[in-house]
Write an enzyme that holds these catalytic residues in place. Structure first.
Site, PDB file in Angstrom:
ATOM      1  N   ASP A 163       0.819  -1.216   0.000  1.00 25.01           N
ATOM      2  CA  ASP A 163       0.000   0.000   0.000  1.00 25.01           C
ATOM      3  C   ASP A 163       0.854   1.269   0.000  1.00 25.01           C
ATOM      4  OD1 ASP A 163       0.923  -0.283   2.634  1.00 25.01           O
ATOM      5  OD2 ASP A 163      -1.026  -0.951   3.379  1.00 25.01           O
ATOM      6  N   ASN A 212      -7.387  -2.730  14.473  1.00 18.78           N
ATOM      7  CA  ASN A 212      -8.792  -2.978  14.101  1.00 18.78           C
ATOM      8  C   ASN A 212      -8.939  -4.202  13.192  1.00 18.78           C
ATOM      9  OD1 ASN A 212      -7.727  -2.063  11.709  1.00 18.78           O
ATOM     10  ND2 ASN A 212      -9.213  -0.423  11.383  1.00 18.78           N
ATOM     11  N   HIS A 217      -7.265  -4.730  10.364  1.00 20.01           N
ATOM     12  CA  HIS A 217      -7.028  -4.524   8.924  1.00 20.01           C
ATOM     13  C   HIS A 217      -5.772  -5.262   8.461  1.00 20.01           C
ATOM     14  CE1 HIS A 217      -4.556  -0.469   9.238  1.00 20.01           C
ATOM     15  NE2 HIS A 217      -3.808  -1.500   9.465  1.00 20.01           N
ATOM     16  N   GLU A 223      -9.580  -2.010   5.398  1.00 14.35           N
ATOM     17  CA  GLU A 223     -10.208  -1.724   6.690  1.00 14.35           C
ATOM     18  C   GLU A 223     -11.432  -2.624   6.873  1.00 14.35           C
ATOM     19  OE1 GLU A 223      -8.487   0.002   8.566  1.00 14.35           O
ATOM     20  OE2 GLU A 223      -7.704   1.843   7.679  1.00 14.35           O
TER      21      GLU A 223
HETATM   22  P1  PGA Z   1       2.244  -1.475  12.534  1.00 18.77           P
HETATM   23  O1  PGA Z   1       1.057  -1.459  11.502  1.00 18.77           O
HETATM   24  O2  PGA Z   1       3.177  -2.538  12.077  1.00 18.77           O
HETATM   25  O3  PGA Z   1       2.834  -0.103  12.451  1.00 18.77           O
HETATM   26  O4  PGA Z   1       1.649  -1.795  13.867  1.00 18.77           O
HETATM   27  C1  PGA Z   1       0.502  -2.689  11.107  1.00 18.77           C
HETATM   28  C2  PGA Z   1      -0.723  -2.418  10.300  1.00 18.77           C
HETATM   29  O5  PGA Z   1      -1.443  -1.445  10.590  1.00 18.77           O
HETATM   30  O6  PGA Z   1      -0.991  -3.178   9.372  1.00 18.77           O
END
Ligand code: PGA
Length: 241
Positions: free
Chosen positions: A67, A137, A139, A144
């Site tokens: 992404d 959450n 995702h 999302e």
């Molecule tokens: P993070 O993000 O590794 O910074 O915790 C993971 C994500 O949101 O997919």
């Protein structure tokens, strides 16, 4: 889904890098799906170490990032382009033409970019090993809650908790993007093998729901249970007992 529980983040990172390195040695022209964020930092560091000290060769490796924020040019310091250069690409012998990250530059034709991204993944024969983190959450990439199982690369609106989490990476006066380009759930599930990484108590609830709740679009990571070859590496703090 096979679950490997590690005592701490350092061990998670070493195990993840070892798995990626084995895959590269088995198939030197492998196509990887690569994540950004805090979780994979230790894995990238270990892969760089393996390149420098164990001769791990990236010269034929191809990569597709999962992404990118919409509205940030590749040279923007908070872009995932900049993250990948700083933490990985600048430190290994990967060819820049073999690395792809969605282009979220201001003014980009997003529909064309999203279609091109899917085409490029397809044209190289698909992703062999895709590494992904999980949001608090649930995702995966920027899919999302509510994202369709059939979703492909597209523009998405970021969830409020995702924007909140992004704040720590943006200086006080910088505006945080509200949308992004992400590969879809279907794009992820089409990868031959998936490595899910989760570290820290902030991920424990999402991990629990991913492993135990019914597979549902409300917990995007739960869709990984539909895939025949997923390895989850979790550290103790991300796993509720
Ligand atoms: P993070 O993000 O590794 O910074 O915790 C993971 C994500 O949101 O997919």
């Amino acid at each position: 889904m096979r679950v490997l529980l590690t005592p701490d983040y350092r061990t998670l990172s070493v195990e993840a890098a070892a798995l990626v390195a084995r895959a590269i040695r088995a198939k030197p022209d492998i196509t990887l799906g690569l994540p950004t964020g805090n979780t994979p930092l230790g894995m990238y560091e270990e892969l760089v170490r393996k390149h420098r000290h164990e001769g791990l060769d990236f010269s034929r490796v191809r990569t597709f990032n999962l992404d990118e924020y919409l509205g940030l040019a590749p040279d923007h310091p908070q872009s995932y382009h900049a993250y990948m250069r700083a933490h990985f690409f600048d430190h290994v012998n990967i060819a820049s033409e073999n690395t792809r990250i969605p282009d979220g530059s201001p003014g980009v034709n997003v529909d064309a970019e999203c279609g091109r991204y899917e085409d490029q993944i397809r044209n190289v024969g698909g992703i062999d090993l895709l590494i992904v983190g999980i949001g608090s959450n649930g995702h995966i990439a920027f899919n999302e809650p509510g994202s369709s199982f059939e979703s492909r690369t597209r523009v998405v609106t970021l969830a409020p908790e995702t924007i909140e989490n992004a704040k720590r990476h943006f200086p006080g006066d910088a505006s945080i993007p509200l949308s992004a380009i992400t590969i879809g759930i279907r794009t992820i599930l089409n990868a031959r093998r998936i490595l899910l990484l989760a570290s820290g108590p902030g991920k424990a609830e999402a991990v629990e729901r991913t492993l135990r709740d019914p597979v549902s679009e409300s917990v995007p990571a739960s869709t990984l249970r539909l895939h025949p070859d997923v390895i989850a590496i979790l550290d103790e703090s991300a796993r509720r007992r």
